[in-house]
Design an enzyme around this catalytic site. Structure first.
Site, PDB file in Angstrom:
ATOM      1  N   SER A  77     -14.941  31.068  18.582  1.00  0.00           N
ATOM      2  CA  SER A  77     -14.746  32.413  18.060  1.00  0.00           C
ATOM      3  C   SER A  77     -15.280  32.529  16.632  1.00  0.00           C
ATOM      4  O   SER A  77     -16.476  32.344  16.401  1.00  0.00           O
ATOM      5  CB  SER A  77     -13.260  32.786  18.165  1.00  0.00           C
ATOM      6  OG  SER A  77     -13.073  34.172  18.018  1.00  0.00           O
ATOM      7  N   ASP A 136     -13.887  38.091  28.582  1.00  0.00           N
ATOM      8  CA  ASP A 136     -13.796  38.136  27.126  1.00  0.00           C
ATOM      9  C   ASP A 136     -14.574  39.337  26.582  1.00  0.00           C
ATOM     10  O   ASP A 136     -15.724  39.568  26.980  1.00  0.00           O
ATOM     11  CB  ASP A 136     -14.365  36.826  26.562  1.00  0.00           C
ATOM     12  CG  ASP A 136     -14.281  36.722  25.042  1.00  0.00           C
ATOM     13  OD1 ASP A 136     -13.679  37.600  24.400  1.00  0.00           O
ATOM     14  OD2 ASP A 136     -14.835  35.739  24.511  1.00  0.00           O
TER      15      ASP A 136
END
Length: 328
Positions: free
Chosen positions: A169, A270
């Site tokens: 991330s 996601d």
């Protein structure tokens, strides 16, 4: 008389972070902090915490595999930057500690998991500067000509011909920006250490022009936009700053990425999935001379390998990361 000093909420991303007028910050999703261990009872992986810099405050948790201790081997070095949107989580949390106990035991690597400063107390680019400083500290152990090379695990067991970086991330964003902005010919690492490869898991990239399945309305209130405004409020060009949008005007050419191999992991459910694929395709088209791979788990969500560590998909991903780090 009633007090006039009652603190007010100035930023609220519900369940994620709350910032108050007196400067205090609540991060309700943080995982518990756990201590290091010199011998994990199941894997015999050892870990310890080290201080990289007092000012600014940068530290790390280092992991050493059993095989290196028993045979005094030199093993690949993996410098890692944790995720959390640049505003939450820690290299010392149970989430990342458990992940590295598992990965290190399978991959036989030496991991330096970096504790960088978080926004909003320390807005970006502080985290980027800390990531580069931590990598320079690691590289300093490859040479006798610095005063910082004091960590015996790195000196005795680190193979400085096999140095990798990575993250999930926001941490994957840091890793990309190191190989894009900082690790080229004009900013060599100490000892002339080179980065062989980068692992980018569910990378946090974004931009003002929606791609794929990204929402096309209320873009300014999109979660990823709100996070970027929180962590880098002074970013030139906002969400199209080159640090968050690697194809924005002014961004370094992807053809110059300073490593020879990259692996990108994305998850089908996601919200950042399309940006990860977009990045992979852009690097492939850029003229970069290295090798880039893309792996997708279509039925998983963001950071599934950390949040669902016992799942089949997570185990497959761990094996792929281990293979990537051991291929040389």
């Amino acid at each position: 008389m009633a007090s006039t000093n009652t603190k007010q909420i100035v930023v609220d991303l519900p369940t994620w972070i709350r910032v108050f007028s007196d400067g205090t910050v609540e991060r309700p999703r943080n995982f518990p902090i756990v201590p290091p261990s010199l011998d994990d009872p199941e894997t015999e992986v050892s870990s310890k915490d080290v201080i990289i810099s007092h000012n600014p405050a940068i530290s790390a948790r280092i992991y050493l595999p059993k095989i290196a201790k028993s045979e005094a081997l030199k093993v690949p070095i993996y410098v890692y930057f944790h995720g959390g949107g640049f505003f939450w989580e820690s290299a010392f949390s149970k989430l990342f500690h458990d992940h590295f106990i598992k990965l290190v035991s399978q991959a036989n690597i030496l991991v330096i998991s970096v504790e960088y400063r978080l926004a909003p107390e320390h807005p970006l680019p502080a985290g980027y500067h800390d990531g580069w400083a931590a990598l320079q500290w690691v590289a300093s152990h490859s040479t006798q000509n610095t005063t910082n090379n004091t960590e015996p695990w790195l000196i005795d067991h680190g193979d400085f011909n096999r140095v990798f970086i990575g993250g999930d991330s926001a941490g994957a964003n840091i890793a990309h920006n190191i190989i894009a902005f900082r690790a080229g010919d004009e900013a060599n690492l100490l000892g002339n250490v080179k980065i062989l490869g980068a692992v980018l898991a569910c990378p946090y990239f974004y931009g003002s022009h929606p791609i794929g399945s990204e929402p096309v309305t209320d873009i300014e209130q999109n979660f990823f936009n709100l996070v970027w405004k929180l962590v880098y409020p002074s970013a030139p060009n906002g969400i199209d700053n080159p640090f968050i949008n690697p194809l924005a005007p002014g961004a370094p050419s992807l053809a110059g990425l300073a490593c020879s191999r990259i692996v990108v992991f994305v998850a089908g459910k996601d919200g950042l999935r399309d940006r990860g694929v977009w990045y992979y395709e852009a690097v492939k088209k850029s003229g970069w001379q290295g090798k880039i791979e893309l792996f997708e788990e279509k039925e998983e969500d963001h950071d599934f390998h950390l949040l669902k560590p016992e799942s089949e998909a997570a185990n497959i991903m761990i094996k792929r990361i281990a293979s990537f780090l051991q291929e040389y």
